[in-house]
Design a protein around this motif. Structure first.
Motif, short mmCIF file in Angstrom:
data_model
loop_
_atom_site.label_atom_id
_atom_site.label_comp_id
_atom_site.label_asym_id
_atom_site.label_seq_id
_atom_site.Cartn_x
_atom_site.Cartn_y
_atom_site.Cartn_z
N VAL A 1 31.55 50.23 35.11
CA VAL A 1 31.33 48.79 35.03
C VAL A 1 29.96 48.48 35.61
O VAL A 1 29.64 48.87 36.72
N ARG B 1 45.15 44.20 33.34
CA ARG B 1 45.44 43.27 32.26
C ARG B 1 46.32 43.95 31.22
O ARG B 1 46.07 45.10 30.84
N ARG C 1 23.30 44.21 29.34
CA ARG C 1 23.66 45.39 30.12
C ARG C 1 22.87 46.63 29.74
O ARG C 1 22.93 47.64 30.43
N VAL D 1 30.75 39.40 30.48
CA VAL D 1 30.79 40.51 29.54
C VAL D 1 30.92 41.86 30.25
O VAL D 1 31.70 42.72 29.85
N ALA D 2 30.19 42.03 31.36
CA ALA D 2 30.11 43.34 32.00
C ALA D 2 31.44 43.78 32.60
O ALA D 2 31.88 44.91 32.39
N SER D 3 32.08 42.90 33.35
CA SER D 3 33.25 43.34 34.11
C SER D 3 34.57 42.88 33.50
O SER D 3 35.63 43.15 34.05
N SER D 4 34.51 42.21 32.37
CA SER D 4 35.72 41.67 31.75
C SER D 4 36.66 42.78 31.30
O SER D 4 36.24 43.81 30.79
N LEU D 5 37.96 42.54 31.47
CA LEU D 5 38.97 43.46 30.95
C LEU D 5 39.41 43.04 29.55
O LEU D 5 40.28 43.66 28.95
N SER D 6 38.85 41.98 29.05
CA SER D 6 39.27 41.47 27.74
C SER D 6 38.90 42.45 26.64
O SER D 6 37.91 43.17 26.72
N ILE D 7 39.69 42.43 25.59
CA ILE D 7 39.40 43.28 24.44
C ILE D 7 38.20 42.74 23.66
O ILE D 7 37.58 43.45 22.87
#
Lengths: 451, 108
Positions: free
Chosen positions: A427, A362, A41, B78-84
């Protein structure tokens, strides 16, 4: 036979520590110091920075890194290669020349390698297929921020051949940054696939710097994974010969470790099929690779093979996809989980009543299920941290997530503490396409170096 | 009870929405068990809680290493994930929690 070329790793990611690079420059006796600083990114972020300021758009630590290592590099004749140029290699080269001048190091010669930016090319080829989805790129073109091809060692070679002390690039495949100096020193040709294989496996093993020498490795429950003096993990050094003979070592007198175990973890890092690791320089086959401990903190690497380079280059297309908003608050004691869950319901309801919509939302209970999903952690820990994150097209809606979570301090269930400062970030989604190599034209610009 | 952690060490890497996890046995005995019992099915079951899969497995016997490629493991990438943990760096630790059948036991 000429002595082996010594190549040291200076950084393994955009925000890597600077001290190991300085130690390497001062005491590593290396010919080249290579900084790998571009994740998937990163270029898109730098494109946005360059839009705001035409002299920005390269790695934000570039000046600090150069200030740290240039005196020793100039003193020892160490050449620097890095993709810290990000979305603006020319400005990065200019900044490097300025830094050298400021340090009293004279008029340093610095080469900027460009040509990875294929945004215009992608825009006129809406039929290109997105590798992840199989759909044409057309639908994401309106949101496209950047499109950058992974250049190979040939592009880095353009920079090295100018005689520049520092070569700065944008998007270049990570191993190519390390392979190019070996090709340059030994005159390897693109058809020498056996040599390119050894040079590419070298680059692959070194590109994450300390991940080869004891970073991302220690496990206090396993004595086999003990890492000495982790506070001072030394960066790795490759010794590669004209015949491709390759030995890995690390800066003497530093912490960390380099052996078969650390090297095996890194050999397959971010590799899918070990028989076909595709780079712009060759298709690397790791299935015959062996890692032999030839001394303390020394590993000999044998058996890398490769096939000819692919005729297409991978392009990363970054496209804006709205915003992510996030907030956290903590609960402890009796009913901590129940109160955290109640808080989450209240936050979601307030966001709904305020009319905000989210593409995805989430709720994590950190300490229970945030990393490995439901059921992985304890159902009722003594303390828990609630985290709510939402992705949305609206910046305002994203801001509201952290705002409402922090309001749990005074306007939620009892005993909510330690609310975080609300976070909002852009994002930047990434899609990949393949384009014919012939359409991509690497170029080099030399800055400084003239009297 | 034997878990992968008793036999091997691991590291996770990310590319887009795919996680790859290398699992390296400490010794030959551990390698034999991993090679036989740390099957695609067993790994897929452990990662199904994250909605991840399909899973592919590659082996490098000379290094006593298995490489698992787990698609859809990174909450969209990786880019759009909401995961911590959008990179899935911690997923190597999930791999190490997988319970192994005892020696001689048949595959479940």
């Amino acid at each position: 036979m000429t002595a082996a070329l010594r190549i040291g790793a200076g950084a393994g990611f955009a925000d890597d520590r600077i001290e190991p690079a300085l130690a390497m420059a001062e005491a590593g006796a290396v010919d080249y110091l290579v900084f790998e600083c571009l994740a998937e990114r990163t270029v898109a972020r730098e494109v946005l920075a360059r839009r705001a300021d035409p002299d920005a758009g390269f790695n934000p630590h570039l000046r600090d890194r150069m200030e740290a290592v240039l005196p020793a590099c100039v003193r020892h004749g160490i050449r620097i290669v890095s993709n810290m140029g990000g979305a603006n290699p020319t400005a990065a080269a200019k900044a490097t020349v300025e830094t050298a001048r400021m340090l009293g190091l004279g008029n340093l010669r610095c080469a900027a390698v460009t040509g990875d930016d294929v945004t215009d090319l992608v825009r006129v080829h809406p039929d290109l297929t997105v590798m992840e989805t199989g759909a044409p790129i057309e639908t994401i073109l309106p949101q496209m921020v950047s499109a950058n091809a992974y250049l190979g060692a040939d592009a880095v070679l353009l920079g090295l051949r100018t005689g520049a002390e520092v070569v700065l690039t944008g998007r270049v495949a990570d191993p190519s940054l390390f392979l190019a100096p070996a090709m340059h020193a030994f005159g390897w040709a693109p058809v020498d696939t056996g040599l390119l294989a050894q040079g590419t496996v070298m680059g692959h093993l070194l590109e994450c710097a300390a991940q080869l020498t004891g970073g991302c490795f220690a496990d206090p429950l396993r004595p086999e994974k003990y890492v000495p003096d982790m506070a001072d993990i030394g960066n790795p050094i490759a010794e590669i010969g004209r015949d491709g003979a390759l030995t890995l070592t690390k800066l003497p007198g530093t912490g960390g470790r380099l052996d078969r175990r650390t090297a095996t973890e890194q050999l397959l890092y971010e590799v899918h099929d070990p028989a076909a690791y595709i780079t712009p320089d060759c298709v690397l086959d790791l299935t015959g690779v062996d890692l032999l401990e030839s001394g303390p903190d020394r590993v000999r690497v044998t058996g890398a093979r490769a096939r000819q380079a692919p005729d297409k280059l991978k392009v990363l297309v970054a496209h804006a996809q709205g915003y992510i908003g996030e907030g956290q608050v903590g609960y402890a004691g009796i009913g901590a989980v129940e109160r955290a869950r109640l808080a989450a319901e209240v936050v979601k309801e307030r966001l709904r009543r305020r009319g905000f919509v989210y593409d995805e939302m989430r709720v994590d209970l950190i300490g229970c299920d945030s990393l490995h999903g439901g059921g992985s952690g304890p159902a009722a820990p003594y303390e828990v941290r609630l985290r709510i994150a939402g992705r949305t097209a609206s910046r305002k809606a994203a801001q509201a997530v952290g705002f409402e979570v922090r309001a749990m301090h005074v306007n939620g269930p009892t005993g909510g503490g330690g609310g975080s400062v609300p976070i909002v970030r852009d994002v930047m989604a990434i899609s990949s396409v393949l384009i014919p190599r012939a359409l991509v034209r690497p170029q080099v610009t030399v800055m400084g170096g003239t009297p | 009870m034997t878990r992968v952690h008793d036999l091997a060490h691991a590291r996770a890497g990310d590319k887009g929405n795919t996680s790859n996890i290398v699992v390296v046995a400490y010794d030959d005995r551990g390698w034999q068990r991993l090679e036989r019992d740390l099957t695609v099915e067993r790994v897929a079951a452990a990662f199904s809680v994250l909605g991840a899969g399909p899973v592919k497995r590659y082996g490098l016997p000379q290094l006593r290493a298995l490489n698992f490629v787990i698609e859809n493991a990174l909450s969209g990438g990786v880019a759009s994930s909401l995961s911590i943990d959008p990179h899935g760096k911690s997923l190597s630790a999930l791999m190490l929690t997988i319970e192994m059948p005892e020696n001689g036991e048949t595959e479940t």
